[in-house]
Design an enzyme around this catalytic site. Structure first.
Site, PDB file in Angstrom:
ATOM      1  N   ASN A   4       4.151  -5.231   1.114  1.00 62.25           N
ATOM      2  CA  ASN A   4       5.401  -4.618   1.561  1.00 62.25           C
ATOM      3  C   ASN A   4       5.832  -5.310   2.848  1.00 62.25           C
ATOM      4  OD1 ASN A   4       7.533  -2.980   2.233  1.00 62.25           O
ATOM      5  ND2 ASN A   4       6.302  -1.171   2.645  1.00 62.25           N
ATOM      6  N   LYS A  56       8.535  -4.934   4.427  1.00 59.86           N
ATOM      7  CA  LYS A  56       9.333  -4.026   5.266  1.00 59.86           C
ATOM      8  C   LYS A  56      10.571  -4.770   5.812  1.00 59.86           C
ATOM      9  CE  LYS A  56       5.229  -1.289   6.105  1.00 59.86           C
ATOM     10  NZ  LYS A  56       4.497  -0.378   7.008  1.00 59.86           N
ATOM     11  N   HIS A 103       8.033   5.579   0.186  1.00 60.88           N
ATOM     12  CA  HIS A 103       7.183   5.124   1.278  1.00 60.88           C
ATOM     13  C   HIS A 103       7.272   6.105   2.440  1.00 60.88           C
ATOM     14  CE1 HIS A 103       5.602   2.639   4.528  1.00 60.88           C
ATOM     15  NE2 HIS A 103       5.030   1.902   3.591  1.00 60.88           N
ATOM     16  N   GLU A 152       7.644   5.759   5.443  1.00 61.98           N
ATOM     17  CA  GLU A 152       8.737   5.486   6.384  1.00 61.98           C
ATOM     18  C   GLU A 152      10.062   6.029   5.853  1.00 61.98           C
ATOM     19  OE1 GLU A 152       6.268   1.622   7.927  1.00 61.98           O
ATOM     20  OE2 GLU A 152       7.970   1.313   6.580  1.00 61.98           O
ATOM     21  N   GLU A 191      -1.157   6.322   0.695  1.00 59.16           N
ATOM     22  CA  GLU A 191      -1.121   5.716   2.022  1.00 59.16           C
ATOM     23  C   GLU A 191      -1.232   6.810   3.081  1.00 59.16           C
ATOM     24  OE1 GLU A 191       2.732   3.760   2.459  1.00 59.16           O
ATOM     25  OE2 GLU A 191       3.647   5.725   2.267  1.00 59.16           O
ATOM     26  N   GLY A 251      -0.196   0.583   9.959  1.00 60.15           N
ATOM     27  CA  GLY A 251       0.219  -0.178  11.122  1.00 60.15           C
ATOM     28  C   GLY A 251      -0.460   0.244  12.414  1.00 60.15           C
ATOM     29  N   SER A 276      -3.428  -0.279   6.718  1.00 60.56           N
ATOM     30  CA  SER A 276      -4.181  -1.256   7.514  1.00 60.56           C
ATOM     31  C   SER A 276      -5.261  -1.965   6.701  1.00 60.56           C
ATOM     32  CB  SER A 276      -4.788  -0.587   8.763  1.00 60.56           C
ATOM     33  OG  SER A 276      -3.757  -0.085   9.600  1.00 60.56           O
TER      34      SER A 276
END
Length: 247
Positions: free
Chosen positions: A10, A12, A94, A96, A164, A170, A210
């Site tokens: 991904n 992003k 996702h 986010e 996730e 991250g 990660s």
């Protein structure tokens, strides 16, 4: 078992024409494990570029799309448009999109259902925040998010689920292989009890959070981890080692 290992990258909101061209060269050179399915999630302006540069063995995914075919939805992409570009995949739900853009379980489920109906394959993301994990809510949150999708989806053959843990995205923190396996096994049990044993056995559940060249092999060895959804490391040459984690 027989589930084909599937690694998604991904990207992003990263990259430009020069860096994406370079990244595609690196991925094309590989070598990538032929027994692993590889999908890269590219920013919308560069979808055609990445698709034109990558070999057919590497699929290109959009990072989002909307729940209808066309209309007055400024700034959105439809599955029909992605198909028109020759693309076969989309990443939906996702963390986010959920946290920053306020997408609800129901909206994500509607988007997944429409993308599937239009013939796309979907990486559907679920996962808990640090607060939810510390409150012992990991399974409740993951099951709630999955249940919303299951209410809309009858055929799971073109769905990959990406677990996730939001606290590990991250941050450099990774769920231990044991923590990840525990949630993956619980999800597979949920599918057995709420969808069917066949779907439970066949559905691929990726781990995202990660993942690096240093930890990918240990994660890949777990019986219910069927691949990865990789963020930052997918922009680096080490992504090749992550793809090859089962070799």
């Amino acid at each position: 078992m027989g589930r084909k290992f599937c690694v998604g990258g991904n990207w992003k909101m990263n990259g430009d024409k020069a860096s994406i061209t370079e990244l595609c060269k690196t991925l094309s050179a590989g070598p990538l494990d032929p027994n692993t399915e590889v999908v890269v999630g590219c920013p919308a302006p560069y979808l055609s570029l990445a698709h034109s540069l990558l070999p057919a063995t590497i699929s290109v995914a959009a990072q989002n799309c909307y729940k209808v075919a066309k209309g007055a939805f400024t700034g959105e992409l439809s599955p029909a448009m992605l198909k028109d570009l020759g693309l076969g995949w989309v990443i939906l739900g996702h963390s986010e999109r959920r946290a920053i853009f306020g997408e609800t379980d129901e909206l994500i489920a509607e988007k997944v259902a429409h993308a599937l109906a239009e013939g796309l394959k979907v990486i559907a993301c679920i996962g808990e925040t640090l607060q939810e994990r510390e409150a012992g809510q990991t399974e409740a949150v993951c099951f709630r998010q999955t249940k919303a999708i299951a209410a809309q989806v009858k055929d799971w053959s073109n769905v990959v689920v990406a677990y996730e843990p939001v606290w590990a995205i991250g941050t450099g923190k990774t769920a231990t292989p044991e923590q990840a396996q525990e949630v993956h096994a619980a999800l597979r049990k949920w599918f057995t009890e709420n969808v069917s044993a066949d779907v439970s056995n066949a559905i691929r559940i990726q781990y995202g959070g990660s993942v690096t060249a240093a930890n990918c092999r240990e994660l890949a060895a777990k019986p219910d981890i069927d691949g990865f959804l990789v963020g930052g490391a997918s922009l680096k040459p080490e992504f090749i080692q992550i793809v090859n984690a089962r070799q």
